[in-house]
Design a protein around this motif. Structure first.
Motif, PDB file in Angstrom:
ATOM      1  N   VAL A 190       0.814  -1.222   0.000  1.00 53.74           N
ATOM      2  CA  VAL A 190       0.000   0.000   0.000  1.00 53.74           C
ATOM      3  C   VAL A 190       0.846   1.271   0.000  1.00 53.74           C
ATOM      4  CG1 VAL A 190      -1.979  -1.111   1.071  1.00 53.74           C
ATOM      5  CG2 VAL A 190      -0.204  -0.093   2.520  1.00 53.74           C
ATOM      6  N   ALA A 191       2.088   1.175   0.422  1.00 53.82           N
ATOM      7  CA  ALA A 191       2.951   2.360   0.477  1.00 53.82           C
ATOM      8  C   ALA A 191       3.572   2.683  -0.879  1.00 53.82           C
ATOM      9  CB  ALA A 191       4.050   2.161   1.504  1.00 53.82           C
ATOM     10  N   LEU A 192       3.250   1.868  -1.874  1.00 56.50           N
ATOM     11  CA  LEU A 192       3.851   2.008  -3.196  1.00 56.50           C
ATOM     12  C   LEU A 192       2.758   2.286  -4.226  1.00 56.50           C
ATOM     13  CD1 LEU A 192       6.883   1.601  -3.942  1.00 56.50           C
ATOM     14  CD2 LEU A 192       6.264  -0.689  -4.729  1.00 56.50           C
ATOM     15  N   ARG A 193       2.955   3.280  -5.078  1.00 55.76           N
ATOM     16  CA  ARG A 193       2.034   3.531  -6.185  1.00 55.76           C
ATOM     17  C   ARG A 193       2.661   2.980  -7.461  1.00 55.76           C
ATOM     18  NH1 ARG A 193       0.030   9.588  -6.586  1.00 55.76           N
ATOM     19  NH2 ARG A 193      -0.880   8.651  -8.460  1.00 55.76           N
ATOM     20  N   LEU A 194       1.953   2.093  -8.123  1.00 57.88           N
ATOM     21  CA  LEU A 194       2.466   1.422  -9.311  1.00 57.88           C
ATOM     22  C   LEU A 194       2.038   2.159 -10.577  1.00 57.88           C
ATOM     23  CD1 LEU A 194       1.771  -2.292  -8.295  1.00 57.88           C
ATOM     24  CD2 LEU A 194       3.744  -0.846  -7.744  1.00 57.88           C
ATOM     25  N   PRO A 195       2.725   1.901 -11.698  1.00 59.50           N
ATOM     26  CA  PRO A 195       2.382   2.581 -12.947  1.00 59.50           C
ATOM     27  C   PRO A 195       0.967   2.252 -13.413  1.00 59.50           C
ATOM     28  CG  PRO A 195       4.508   1.479 -13.123  1.00 59.50           C
ATOM     29  CD  PRO A 195       3.901   1.034 -11.837  1.00 59.50           C
ATOM     30  N   THR A 196       0.366   3.214 -14.093  1.00 61.23           N
ATOM     31  CA  THR A 196      -0.966   3.059 -14.665  1.00 61.23           C
ATOM     32  C   THR A 196      -0.854   2.976 -16.182  1.00 61.23           C
ATOM     33  OG1 THR A 196      -2.020   4.289 -12.875  1.00 61.23           O
ATOM     34  CG2 THR A 196      -3.224   4.148 -14.949  1.00 61.23           C
ATOM     35  N   VAL A 197      -1.572   2.027 -16.769  1.00 64.73           N
ATOM     36  CA  VAL A 197      -1.637   1.921 -18.229  1.00 64.73           C
ATOM     37  C   VAL A 197      -3.033   2.341 -18.668  1.00 64.73           C
ATOM     38  CG1 VAL A 197      -1.456   0.400 -20.228  1.00 64.73           C
ATOM     39  CG2 VAL A 197       0.061   0.067 -18.269  1.00 64.73           C
ATOM     40  N   ASN A 198      -3.106   3.335 -19.520  1.00 60.93           N
ATOM     41  CA  ASN A 198      -4.400   3.829 -19.993  1.00 60.93           C
ATOM     42  C   ASN A 198      -5.050   2.837 -20.951  1.00 60.93           C
ATOM     43  OD1 ASN A 198      -4.393   6.416 -18.635  1.00 60.93           O
ATOM     44  ND2 ASN A 198      -2.761   7.004 -20.028  1.00 60.93           N
ATOM     45  N   ASP A 199      -6.370   2.832 -20.973  1.00 62.15           N
ATOM     46  CA  ASP A 199      -7.117   1.895 -21.813  1.00 62.15           C
ATOM     47  C   ASP A 199      -6.770   2.041 -23.295  1.00 62.15           C
ATOM     48  OD1 ASP A 199      -8.385   0.924 -19.583  1.00 62.15           O
ATOM     49  OD2 ASP A 199     -10.199   2.120 -19.841  1.00 62.15           O
ATOM     50  N   TYR A 200      -6.436   3.265 -23.715  1.00 65.96           N
ATOM     51  CA  TYR A 200      -6.165   3.515 -25.136  1.00 65.96           C
ATOM     52  C   TYR A 200      -4.759   3.097 -25.552  1.00 65.96           C
ATOM     53  CZ  TYR A 200      -3.717   7.716 -23.377  1.00 65.96           C
ATOM     54  OH  TYR A 200      -2.881   8.572 -22.717  1.00 65.96           O
ATOM     55  N   ALA A 201      -3.927   2.743 -24.588  1.00 62.71           N
ATOM     56  CA  ALA A 201      -2.491   2.629 -24.857  1.00 62.71           C
ATOM     57  C   ALA A 201      -2.000   1.191 -24.893  1.00 62.71           C
ATOM     58  CB  ALA A 201      -1.710   3.387 -23.789  1.00 62.71           C
ATOM     59  N   GLU A 202      -0.966   0.980 -25.673  1.00 64.43           N
ATOM     60  CA  GLU A 202      -0.132  -0.219 -25.558  1.00 64.43           C
ATOM     61  C   GLU A 202       1.256   0.273 -25.180  1.00 64.43           C
ATOM     62  OE1 GLU A 202       0.738  -4.474 -27.718  1.00 64.43           O
ATOM     63  OE2 GLU A 202      -1.050  -3.286 -28.149  1.00 64.43           O
ATOM     64  N   HIS A 203       1.541   0.176 -23.912  1.00 64.28           N
ATOM     65  CA  HIS A 203       2.750   0.705 -23.279  1.00 64.28           C
ATOM     66  C   HIS A 203       3.939  -0.190 -23.650  1.00 64.28           C
ATOM     67  CE1 HIS A 203       5.086   2.682 -20.198  1.00 64.28           C
ATOM     68  NE2 HIS A 203       4.056   3.086 -19.481  1.00 64.28           N
ATOM     69  N   VAL A 204       5.131   0.414 -23.841  1.00 68.76           N
ATOM     70  CA  VAL A 204       6.318  -0.396 -24.133  1.00 68.76           C
ATOM     71  C   VAL A 204       7.336  -0.371 -22.988  1.00 68.76           C
ATOM     72  CG1 VAL A 204       6.079  -0.279 -26.634  1.00 68.76           C
ATOM     73  CG2 VAL A 204       7.388   1.510 -25.449  1.00 68.76           C
ATOM     74  N   PHE A 205       7.011   0.285 -21.893  1.00 65.81           N
ATOM     75  CA  PHE A 205       7.789   0.220 -20.658  1.00 65.81           C
ATOM     76  C   PHE A 205       9.287   0.417 -20.871  1.00 65.81           C
ATOM     77  CE2 PHE A 205       3.832  -1.975 -19.874  1.00 65.81           C
ATOM     78  CZ  PHE A 205       3.372  -1.234 -18.792  1.00 65.81           C
ATOM     79  N   HIS A 206       9.601   1.550 -21.495  1.00 63.65           N
ATOM     80  CA  HIS A 206      11.009   1.956 -21.491  1.00 63.65           C
ATOM     81  C   HIS A 206      11.491   2.050 -20.059  1.00 63.65           C
ATOM     82  CE1 HIS A 206      14.705   4.013 -22.299  1.00 63.65           C
ATOM     83  NE2 HIS A 206      14.314   5.087 -21.653  1.00 63.65           N
ATOM     84  N   LEU A 207      10.613   2.526 -19.191  1.00 59.84           N
ATOM     85  CA  LEU A 207      10.911   2.579 -17.763  1.00 59.84           C
ATOM     86  C   LEU A 207       9.728   2.038 -16.970  1.00 59.84           C
ATOM     87  CD1 LEU A 207      12.438   6.181 -17.551  1.00 59.84           C
ATOM     88  CD2 LEU A 207      13.698   4.019 -17.588  1.00 59.84           C
ATOM     89  N   TYR A 208      10.022   1.425 -15.828  1.00 63.92           N
ATOM     90  CA  TYR A 208       8.995   1.008 -14.882  1.00 63.92           C
ATOM     91  C   TYR A 208       9.168   1.891 -13.654  1.00 63.92           C
ATOM     92  CZ  TYR A 208       6.064  -1.816 -11.819  1.00 63.92           C
ATOM     93  OH  TYR A 208       5.072  -2.239 -10.956  1.00 63.92           O
ATOM     94  N   VAL A 209       8.249   2.847 -13.479  1.00 69.16           N
ATOM     95  CA  VAL A 209       8.417   3.896 -12.480  1.00 69.16           C
ATOM     96  C   VAL A 209       7.356   3.764 -11.399  1.00 69.16           C
ATOM     97  CG1 VAL A 209       8.538   6.388 -12.092  1.00 69.16           C
ATOM     98  CG2 VAL A 209       9.394   5.419 -14.239  1.00 69.16           C
ATOM     99  N   VAL A 210       7.802   3.589 -10.169  1.00 65.66           N
ATOM    100  CA  VAL A 210       6.904   3.546  -9.015  1.00 65.66           C
ATOM    101  C   VAL A 210       7.029   4.844  -8.235  1.00 65.66           C
ATOM    102  CG1 VAL A 210       7.043   1.031  -8.855  1.00 65.66           C
ATOM    103  CG2 VAL A 210       8.641   2.445  -7.525  1.00 65.66           C
ATOM    104  N   ARG A 211       6.077   5.048  -7.298  1.00 64.23           N
ATOM    105  CA  ARG A 211       6.117   6.226  -6.439  1.00 64.23           C
ATOM    106  C   ARG A 211       6.021   5.795  -4.980  1.00 64.23           C
ATOM    107  NH1 ARG A 211       2.375  10.940  -9.094  1.00 64.23           N
ATOM    108  NH2 ARG A 211       3.241  12.041  -7.284  1.00 64.23           N
ATOM    109  N   ALA A 212       6.810   6.456  -4.134  1.00 62.57           N
ATOM    110  CA  ALA A 212       6.788   6.143  -2.703  1.00 62.57           C
ATOM    111  C   ALA A 212       7.150   7.385  -1.906  1.00 62.57           C
ATOM    112  CB  ALA A 212       7.761   5.017  -2.382  1.00 62.57           C
ATOM    113  N   ASP A 213       6.456   7.603  -0.797  1.00 67.43           N
ATOM    114  CA  ASP A 213       6.793   8.734   0.069  1.00 67.43           C
ATOM    115  C   ASP A 213       8.211   8.590   0.613  1.00 67.43           C
ATOM    116  OD1 ASP A 213       4.291   9.852  -0.274  1.00 67.43           O
ATOM    117  OD2 ASP A 213       3.442   8.923   1.525  1.00 67.43           O
ATOM    118  N   ARG A 214       8.614   7.368   0.858  1.00 66.40           N
ATOM    119  CA  ARG A 214       9.954   7.097   1.412  1.00 66.40           C
ATOM    120  C   ARG A 214      10.894   6.650   0.294  1.00 66.40           C
ATOM    121  NH1 ARG A 214       8.280   2.697   5.414  1.00 66.40           N
ATOM    122  NH2 ARG A 214      10.496   2.653   5.965  1.00 66.40           N
ATOM    123  N   ARG A 215      10.822   7.350  -0.811  1.00 68.47           N
ATOM    124  CA  ARG A 215      11.585   6.965  -2.000  1.00 68.47           C
ATOM    125  C   ARG A 215      13.086   6.864  -1.745  1.00 68.47           C
ATOM    126  NH1 ARG A 215      12.557  10.442  -6.336  1.00 68.47           N
ATOM    127  NH2 ARG A 215      13.359  11.908  -4.781  1.00 68.47           N
TER     128      ARG A 215
END
Length: 371
Positions: free
Chosen positions: A268-293
């Motif tokens: 729960v302390a981690l926000r994961l990437p979102t893929v939009n319905d319109y998109a086919e993502h190629v994940f050049h980067l996998y970027v998460v978010r955290a308050d304690r980054r």
């Protein structure tokens, strides 16, 4: 287990034999600059991007800059782009004498906030550069609709999005032109710097070919003040060898994304990437978010896991743009993201066991009551 952020050695090994054969032919023929190999790659890449034209240039920055020049955008003009891109997007605008106008990102997906675009348009605005950040295409239909309403050009910054799709359409064939980077770490990377422009516009393509080559459409005839920004034959050979592998590599990136998502979804302390319905993502980067980054980053590095912050300082807070008068608070979503984002390892030769080790290490960090 030691896991690099990116394993360029393994990726290069897959095409090394073919590249050596191609390079020997180039050396034997002394066909080094704008030769047959460049023509070949340009045709292949145009076909891949479902475009009529691809023009090889020296870098992704040059691709953006030359598009702007070919569109006669310069001093006194404004170009709108995202506040959370790599600085090259803004530098290209500045390099032609135009003024970059920034728009904040959407908190959900890191992409330019289309809702804020119209407020940024002024009588001086000539173009919009949406950035397909981290490998996901920006929401192009409303962007193009807004641009057409105001008579603006749309330039895709596709430096991180080789092979990405938007509603089934290939990135690079959606706007008036698109700029790609072939920096070695990209999904399609050379063995050095390189870039390309894709477009459906023959007139624009012809001018770009002239501008990249000293403003010369034919030898020793210089119709305007051009530049030396040519993709060389050695890099074109690398790219031609790699291009047939790109779809397989992108599929593997999506598999790694899915494994990360499944393994980290309940942290729960981690926000994961979102893929939009319109998109086919190629994940050049996998970027998460955290308050304690920063704590998390240190923990991963102590466990020999490579991780990077893309990008720790937003464009508007860079010293290079101090004269613009931008300040903290101008683009709050970008500023907050810069304090929270962390890019985890993701590359096509990454094994499931490596992905699982990253997952386990992150889960252990957040489960430790001492941290």
């Amino acid at each position: 287990m030691k896991i690099p952020f990116l394993d360029l050695k393994a990726a290069s090994a897959e095409v090394a034999d073919e590249v050596c054969v191609r390079w020997k032919a180039i050396v034997d023929q002394s066909d080094f600059v704008l030769g047959g190999g460049v023509d070949r790659f340009e045709r292949e890449f145009a076909t891949y991007c479902e475009c009529d034209h691809a023009i090889g240039v020296a870098s992704g920055l040059d691709a953006l800059k030359l598009i702007l020049r070919a569109m006669d955008i310069g001093p006194g003009d404004e170009v709108i782009t995202a506040s959370n891109s790599f600085i090259a997007t803004a530098l290209a605008i500045s390099s032609v004498g135009a003024d970059p106008v920034l728009v904040d990102m959407k908190d959900e997906d890191f992409l330019i906030d289309v809702r804020a675009l119209e407020d940024a348009i002024s009588p001086k605005t000539k173009a919009i550069i949406p950035v397909h950040l981290y490998g996901q295409v920006a929401d192009m239909d409303p962007i193009i609709g807004l641009a057409r309403k105001h008579g603006l050009k749309v330039i895709e910054d596709a430096a991180q999005a080789h092979g990405a799709l938007y509603k089934g359409r290939t990135c690079g064939a959606i706007g008036d032109a698109a700029a790609f980077s072939f920096y070695p770490g990209k999904n399609l990377g050379a063995f050095g710097d390189g870039g390309a422009v894709t477009t459906q516009d023959r007139v624009l393509a012809d001018r770009l070919r002239s501008l990249r080559n000293y403003g010369s459409p034919r030898r020793y005839h210089h119709e305007e003040l051009g530049e030396n920004s040519r993709l060389d034959s050695l890099q074109a050979a690398v790219l031609s060898a790699k291009l047939p592998h790109l779809e397989t590599w992108n599929i593997r990136r999506r598999q790694i994304f899915k494994r990360y998502q499944e393994g980290l979804s309940d942290v729960v302390a981690l926000r994961l990437p979102t893929v939009n319905d319109y998109a086919e993502h190629v994940f050049h980067l996998y970027v998460v978010r955290a308050d304690r980054r920063d704590e998390l980053m240190k923990h991963l590095q102590e466990k020999d896991i490579g991780c990077i912050i893309h990008y720790p300082i937003p464009i508007h807070l860079q010293e290079a743009y101090a004269s613009k008068g931008w300040k903290n608070g101008d683009f709050p979503s970008s500023e907050k993201a810069a304090q929270e984002i962390l890019s985890l390892p993701i590359f096509p030769t990454m094994a499931d066991e490596q992905v699982d080790y990253v997952i386990e290490t992150i889960r252990a960090f957040f489960a430790d009551p001492r941290k």
